[in-house]
Scaffold this active site. Sequence first.
Site, PDB file in Angstrom:
ATOM      1  N   SER A  13       0.662  -1.292  -0.178  1.00 44.77           N
ATOM      2  CA  SER A  13       0.040  -0.036  -0.010  1.00 44.77           C
ATOM      3  C   SER A  13       1.006   1.222   0.132  1.00 44.77           C
ATOM      4  O   SER A  13       1.709   1.465   0.875  1.00 44.77           O
ATOM      5  CB  SER A  13      -0.680   0.046   1.172  1.00 44.77           C
ATOM      6  N   LYS A  32      -1.440  -1.036  -4.015  1.00 42.76           N
ATOM      7  CA  LYS A  32      -2.340  -0.132  -3.882  1.00 42.76           C
ATOM      8  C   LYS A  32      -1.874   1.257  -3.513  1.00 42.76           C
ATOM      9  O   LYS A  32      -0.735   1.681  -3.301  1.00 42.76           O
ATOM     10  CB  LYS A  32      -3.162  -0.694  -2.723  1.00 42.76           C
ATOM     11  N   LYS A  62      -2.826   5.372  -2.840  1.00 40.26           N
ATOM     12  CA  LYS A  62      -3.844   6.250  -1.858  1.00 40.26           C
ATOM     13  C   LYS A  62      -4.142   7.296  -3.246  1.00 40.26           C
ATOM     14  O   LYS A  62      -3.168   7.732  -3.557  1.00 40.26           O
ATOM     15  CB  LYS A  62      -3.178   6.591  -0.546  1.00 40.26           C
ATOM     16  N   ASP A 121      -7.214   3.344  -3.229  1.00 38.90           N
ATOM     17  CA  ASP A 121      -7.961   3.541  -1.982  1.00 38.90           C
ATOM     18  C   ASP A 121      -8.060   4.915  -1.545  1.00 38.90           C
ATOM     19  O   ASP A 121      -7.114   5.492  -1.627  1.00 38.90           O
ATOM     20  CB  ASP A 121      -7.046   2.866  -0.991  1.00 38.90           C
ATOM     21  N   GLU A 176     -11.054   1.148  -3.274  1.00 35.95           N
ATOM     22  CA  GLU A 176     -11.539   0.774  -2.195  1.00 35.95           C
ATOM     23  C   GLU A 176     -11.804   2.054  -1.487  1.00 35.95           C
ATOM     24  O   GLU A 176     -11.390   3.183  -1.461  1.00 35.95           O
ATOM     25  CB  GLU A 176     -10.217   0.422  -1.339  1.00 35.95           C
ATOM     26  N   ASP A 197     -13.848  -0.971   3.100  1.00 35.44           N
ATOM     27  CA  ASP A 197     -12.961  -1.044   4.285  1.00 35.44           C
ATOM     28  C   ASP A 197     -13.613  -0.247   5.364  1.00 35.44           C
ATOM     29  O   ASP A 197     -14.475  -0.895   6.219  1.00 35.44           O
ATOM     30  CB  ASP A 197     -11.578  -0.104   3.748  1.00 35.44           C
ATOM     31  N   LYS A 233     -10.170  -6.033   7.902  1.00 36.07           N
ATOM     32  CA  LYS A 233      -9.201  -5.608   9.012  1.00 36.07           C
ATOM     33  C   LYS A 233      -9.600  -6.341  10.325  1.00 36.07           C
ATOM     34  O   LYS A 233     -10.827  -5.535  10.768  1.00 36.07           O
ATOM     35  CB  LYS A 233      -8.921  -4.174   9.098  1.00 36.07           C
ATOM     36  N   GLY A 266      -4.346  -3.836   6.401  1.00 35.34           N
ATOM     37  CA  GLY A 266      -3.680  -3.693   7.386  1.00 35.34           C
ATOM     38  C   GLY A 266      -3.457  -2.301   7.852  1.00 35.34           C
ATOM     39  O   GLY A 266      -4.097  -1.362   7.342  1.00 35.34           O
TER      40      GLY A 266
HETATM   41  O1  OSB Z   1      -7.037   2.525   4.437  1.00 40.12           O
HETATM   42  O2  OSB Z   1      -6.050   0.277   4.097  1.00 40.12           O
HETATM   43  C1  OSB Z   1      -6.302   1.597   4.894  1.00 40.12           C
HETATM   44  C2  OSB Z   1      -3.075   2.185   6.875  1.00 40.12           C
HETATM   45  C3  OSB Z   1      -3.545   2.937   7.770  1.00 40.12           C
HETATM   46  C4  OSB Z   1      -4.768   3.237   7.788  1.00 40.12           C
HETATM   47  C5  OSB Z   1      -5.617   2.919   6.877  1.00 40.12           C
HETATM   48  C6  OSB Z   1      -5.253   2.259   5.894  1.00 40.12           C
HETATM   49  C7  OSB Z   1      -3.885   1.634   5.688  1.00 40.12           C
HETATM   50  C8  OSB Z   1      -2.997   1.111   4.746  1.00 40.12           C
HETATM   51  C9  OSB Z   1      -1.864   0.359   5.118  1.00 40.12           C
HETATM   52  O3  OSB Z   1      -3.654   1.419   3.336  1.00 40.12           O
HETATM   53  C10 OSB Z   1      -1.611  -1.035   4.701  1.00 40.12           C
HETATM   54  C11 OSB Z   1      -0.443  -1.607   5.446  1.00 40.12           C
HETATM   55  O4  OSB Z   1      -0.515  -1.752   6.840  1.00 40.12           O
HETATM   56  O5  OSB Z   1       0.327  -1.849   4.877  1.00 40.12           O
HETATM   57 MG    MG Z   2      -8.420   1.414   3.247  1.00 44.28          MG
END
Ligand code: OSB
Ligand code: MG
Length: 374
Positions: free
Chosen positions: A140, A166, A168, A193, A218, A243, A267, A295
Amino acid sequence: MKIERVTLYHITQRLVSPFVTSFGPQQQRDSLIVAIDSEGLTGWGECVATNDPGYSYETVGTAWHILSDFLIPAILGKTIEEPEGLGSLLVFVRGHPLAKAALDQAIWDLTSQREGLSLSQKLALPYPEGPLSRVKVGVSIGIQPSIDKTIDVVGEYVTTGYRRAKLKIKPGHDITLAQAVRKAFPDLPVMLDANSAYRLEEAPIFQAMDDLNLLMLEQPLGYEDIYDHSRLRPLIHTPLCLDESIHSADHARYALAIGACDIINVKPSRVGGWTEARRIHDLCRSAGMPLWVGGMLETGIGRAAQLALASLPGFTLPGDISATDRYYERDITAPFILNREDSTIDVPDGPGLGIEIDFDQLAAVTLRRGLFPA
Ligand code: OSB
Ligand code: MG
């Protein structure tokens, strides 16, 4: 197992690079670790609440309060034979899933250790096919200062061996980014995401990405919403994943009932723990809805438990569970390493979480410790 003693640690760790999402940047990651002592064994759990109430309304401060004033006193001295028995002891506290999940994880660790099973084996007991021994993972990638920089970062992770990226996104940093990354990596499974940064009226932004063959989109809409996602879904071609808005197995049931998504990011911390996460797994698996494990930049303690969950048969898509060096220079457990040949990580097979705690490092990153004797 009688709950004899609980230790709570507030820790702080520096991420190897800042993680930027639509709700802001994060460089220093604080979290809480719990250790529960019972019958000569210690079970470990992680509370992934952060300093700011961005992703969730919970923070390390609220979680410390809820754990030390309500949740821990409710279990001290009690006997818990199976993790499924924990929920009824904690139900008097409304909400606060991230705080509850830390205890849930530690109880799963303890009860697995007592049975001489790995957490993965114990979670997989209901399934004849048993758990996977290695699980597919991706990376991510937070919002970068520029599109060129994003392409460089994706390229570095692809070179490292990750086969799913992924990205953001946030308003103003979406269509051109996705087009540029797709052009640079025509065959890479890429997903986006949004962390709830858009509204239904902005559907044209996602329609403009329909031809990019994205793996999924996402959580574009509100963190409590299920309904507007069900209205967005038929307007776009990219599969829709939830999510933030799935807080429980009931929410997953509502999402299935109204067609709010194609995929769920599970999660365990967001839904209050591994018992609830497995309920979502069972529900979605029988409905044919694909799942993956999300995560929260976990330490090795949380990561081990994510890997165990991802070893269940319904988790068919690569999870946000990257190798330790993608997050921390030195973690509080022995590192998890990427298998470069197939973009997987091995599921720990020792008793319980199957981790080795680095107690020197745990002491070095601890800001505050609470002791709760029965
Ligand atoms: O939205 O999935 C998410 C990390 C912190 C808060 C929200 C998210 C995330 C990640 C990181 O996308 C995923 C990871 O632990 O590598
Ligand atoms: Mg997410």
